[in-house]
Scaffold this active site. Structure first.
Site, PDB file in Angstrom:
ATOM      1  N   PRO A   1      69.684  71.546 -23.762  1.00 26.89           N
ATOM      2  CA  PRO A   1      69.790  70.151 -24.237  1.00 26.89           C
ATOM      3  C   PRO A   1      70.129  69.216 -23.081  1.00 26.89           C
ATOM      4  O   PRO A   1      71.058  69.472 -22.319  1.00 26.89           O
ATOM      5  CB  PRO A   1      70.957  70.200 -25.239  1.00 26.89           C
ATOM      6  CG  PRO A   1      71.166  71.642 -25.541  1.00 26.89           C
ATOM      7  CD  PRO A   1      70.681  72.411 -24.360  1.00 26.89           C
ATOM      8  N   GLU A   2      69.347  68.180 -22.954  1.00 25.56           N
ATOM      9  CA  GLU A   2      69.609  67.157 -21.944  1.00 25.56           C
ATOM     10  C   GLU A   2      70.133  65.909 -22.665  1.00 25.56           C
ATOM     11  O   GLU A   2      70.239  65.896 -23.889  1.00 25.56           O
ATOM     12  CB  GLU A   2      68.314  66.837 -21.182  1.00 25.56           C
ATOM     13  CG  GLU A   2      67.807  67.990 -20.316  1.00 25.56           C
ATOM     14  CD  GLU A   2      68.658  68.171 -19.057  1.00 25.56           C
ATOM     15  OE1 GLU A   2      69.487  67.294 -18.749  1.00 25.56           O
ATOM     16  OE2 GLU A   2      68.490  69.209 -18.398  1.00 25.56           O
TER      17      GLU A   2
END
Ligand SMILES: [Zn+2]
Length: 274
Positions: free
Chosen positions: A2-3
């Site tokens: 996840p960014e």
């Protein structure tokens, strides 16, 4: 992994289900993930109301009157909205129950984190050990090209590395660094102090646009936050250069190059990026 856009989309996804709602139970199915869960978390949260949600870098923040819950999704974590009491699977480690609904944290690789910052802590939240070194938020007004320019006058390392370091601006992970540098026409190996004001103007704009587009695209998957079908809120975009080694540049048709910088792949077009 996840960014920033995935974390922001997660926040947007859970917010309507928890903001203004009161925690009725906290279910911890293991002692912790990357770090131990606060052992007194049920006592801290039960009967307390989520005042609002927020985000700092990749930390999701749930604000309560008595403190702030920090949630990091690690390498593989995600949150979903599920009916309270729905059967938990192997990697479902934590439920925050709000009456008939719960938000459930799933994290197969267990690099995620759930931490508590108490309102009585003399240190303000912004000074929390995990937050205080974070750079500015790329989608807020205090992020601009002049900040990038001034902060890099002594930085001799490659501009790509400086973006990934996160101490000037947060949330520009590998994908978004590659894409933003391409749009700004900057070679990823160019020393940061050699990038001029005009290029930083293009870069700041490219970073904002790239992240905003990813969030907007992720927002279209928000319905997936409800239900039990698993993967929520992560999304693939069509990229200019990222993961496109040897494929034609979408602007000039020369093959996209891949190099390794700091053990991460950088994708770029040597024709379009100087
Ligand atoms: Zn090109």
């Amino acid at each position: 992994m996840p960014e920033l856009p995935e974390v922001e989309v997660t926040r947007l996804g859970v917010d309507p289900h928890i903001s203004g709602k009161t925690v009725t139970a906290v279910i911890m199915r293991r002692a912790g993930l990357r770090w131990p869960f606060p052992p007194d978390l049920p006592d801290l949260l039960k009967t307390k109301t989520v005042l609002r949600t927020g985000r700092r870098g990749k930390y999701l923040l749930l604000f309560f009157a008595n403190g702030t819950l920090l949630i990091h999704l690690g390498m593989s974590g995600h949150l979903r909205v599920v009916p309270a009491g729905s059967p938990a699977e192997k990697h479902d480690h934590l439920d925050l129950v709000f009456g008939e609904q719960a938000i459930r944290m799933t994290d197969p690789r267990r690099f995620g984190a759930v931490l508590w910052h108490d309102a009585t802590d003399p240190l303000p939240l912004a000074e929390h050990a995990l937050l205080k070194k974070l750079g500015v938020e790329p989608l807020e007004d205090n992020f601009n090209s002049e900040l990038l320019y001034q902060a890099t006058r002594q930085r001799k390392s490659a501009i790509k590395q400086v973006l990934l370091a996160g101490d000037i601006v947060v949330g520009v992970g590998n994908i978004y660094a590659c894409e933003s540098l391409f749009k700004a026409g900057i070679h990823p190996e160019k020393p940061a102090y050699k990038v001029n004001r005009k290029s930083y103007l293009l870069l700041a704009q490219a970073i904002r646009e790239t992240l905003a587009a990813a969030i907007q695209q992720g927002g279209s998957t928000l319905k997936d936050f409800i239900g039990v079908d698993g993967q929520s809120g992560y999304f693939q975009q069509s990229y200019f250069v990222y993961d496109r080694e040897a494929q034609p540049c979408r602007i000039c048709a020369h093959p996209v190059q891949r190099i390794v910088q700091g053990q991460r792949s950088s994708f770029f077009c040597k024709h379009c990026q100087k």
